[in-house]
Design a protein around this motif. Sequence first.
Motif, PDB file in Angstrom:
ATOM      1  N   CYS A  76      20.326  -1.597 -27.728  1.00  0.00           N
ATOM      2  CA  CYS A  76      20.663  -0.060 -27.332  1.00  0.00           C
ATOM      3  C   CYS A  76      21.823  -0.438 -26.007  1.00  0.00           C
ATOM      4  O   CYS A  76      22.674   0.822 -26.434  1.00  0.00           O
ATOM      5  CB  CYS A  76      19.307   0.486 -27.062  1.00  0.00           C
TER       6      CYS A  76
ATOM      7  N   TYR B  89      17.718   4.654 -33.907  1.00  0.00           N
ATOM      8  CA  TYR B  89      19.073   3.735 -33.946  1.00  0.00           C
ATOM      9  C   TYR B  89      19.253   3.484 -35.704  1.00  0.00           C
ATOM     10  O   TYR B  89      20.510   3.557 -35.405  1.00  0.00           O
ATOM     11  CB  TYR B  89      17.887   1.364 -34.184  1.00  0.00           C
TER      12      TYR B  89
ATOM     13  N   THR C 244      15.462   6.153 -26.830  1.00  0.00           N
ATOM     14  CA  THR C 244      14.622   5.083 -26.817  1.00  0.00           C
ATOM     15  C   THR C 244      13.444   4.615 -26.051  1.00  0.00           C
ATOM     16  O   THR C 244      13.176   3.897 -25.674  1.00  0.00           O
ATOM     17  CB  THR C 244      15.563   3.567 -27.434  1.00  0.00           C
TER      18      THR C 244
END
Length: 418
Positions: free
Chosen positions: A237, A297, A331
């Motif tokens: 991330c 993702y 996230t």
Amino acid sequence: MSTPSPGAATSAPQTLSALQVLACGAAIVTLSMGIRHGFGLWLQPITQDLGWTRENFAFAMAVQNLSWGLFGIFAGMLADRFGGYRVLMGGAVLYALGLAGMAWSSTTLLFTLTTGVLIGAAQAGTTYAVIYGILGRQIPAERRSWAMGMAAAAGSFGQFLMVPVEGFLIAQFGWQQALLVLGVAVLLVVPLATGLREPATGAAGPGAVRQQTIGQAVREAFGYRSFQLLMAGYFVCGFQVVFIGVHMPSYLKDHGLSPQVASYALALIGLFNVFGTYAAGVLGQRLAKRKILAFIYLMRSVAITVFLLAPLTPWSVYVFAAAMGLLWLSTIPPTNAIVAQIFGVAHLSMLGGFVFFSHQVGSFMGVWLGGLLYDRTGSYDIVWYISIALGVFAAVVNWPVREAPIQRGPQRVGGAAA
């Protein structure tokens, strides 16, 4: 085993209302994250004015992200022990000093120390690790993921709000004066932090009584497979978002697009991330958070692939920015909610700090490799390809994460559960 303070287990009501916590926390994240999201706008003005390379600037930004992650661990420890509001106020002062140093640095070493180390430490004390620790202790578990989504959405709104403002300040006053204005603005965090002053030592709230020492909590977390997988995913991330946030303005200008396109793109990322992070927080109350993370993702890799294959126009940039915005900080709520769900909230700021450190190691690599490989090859292509591959990797490692609360024996609270 540490002994809870007298009355901690029986008289720890939530004296901070959910509205107060969310309003003050969201305002702080809006300001602190909004400022840092616009740092990519300074890459070309600073390097051209001072005669530096993009790698010089990128290295300082990389150090900033690493410093943010490293100091975030200790900021989390202090917030868990003494209360997040003290850490927030100290972080605001450091932020102002760091922005002033960024404006006045005349050498790359001084620029790295102020822009990198000092601002990074300031961000550790004014962003998610500290705010989420307070949210985790003050918001009931059944609403925690939603509350974290709200705070992350505030950070996204900060990007939407602040990036155009920063572009305007640079255009009107020059890059140095713009940084000084932001240095004054960030001090607003100080009065906002007083609204997050928790009862007692900051450990008030259901489930926050400490039954572990710091060392026991750390050993337990690092011995737990799902914690390791979350850290691995969060590395990706950081790599992706910081590379794009810092280098995309220059990437677009290299391909003949105006600086305004980059400003609008970063603002669109912030706008759409308001919806993406809020949605992730809401869905985290209903769906398996690990599946949400895997989806995010994987979709990032798809979005980057399509962006590179499509003809580069202002509208293709805006579509890409909107798509990435939905996935940008989304996230954060599920990752932190999983940590709280597995380990409880007594050491949430610290454990969140460790996970975020992994994020920042990825940030370091993404922003530094972007500058390094551009200077070596004249292109960002290799780093784009790495970002795609890492997105697939993160989707795979998040899928087997176990979200159930860790089972602790009555006599062995610090033991690792596999």
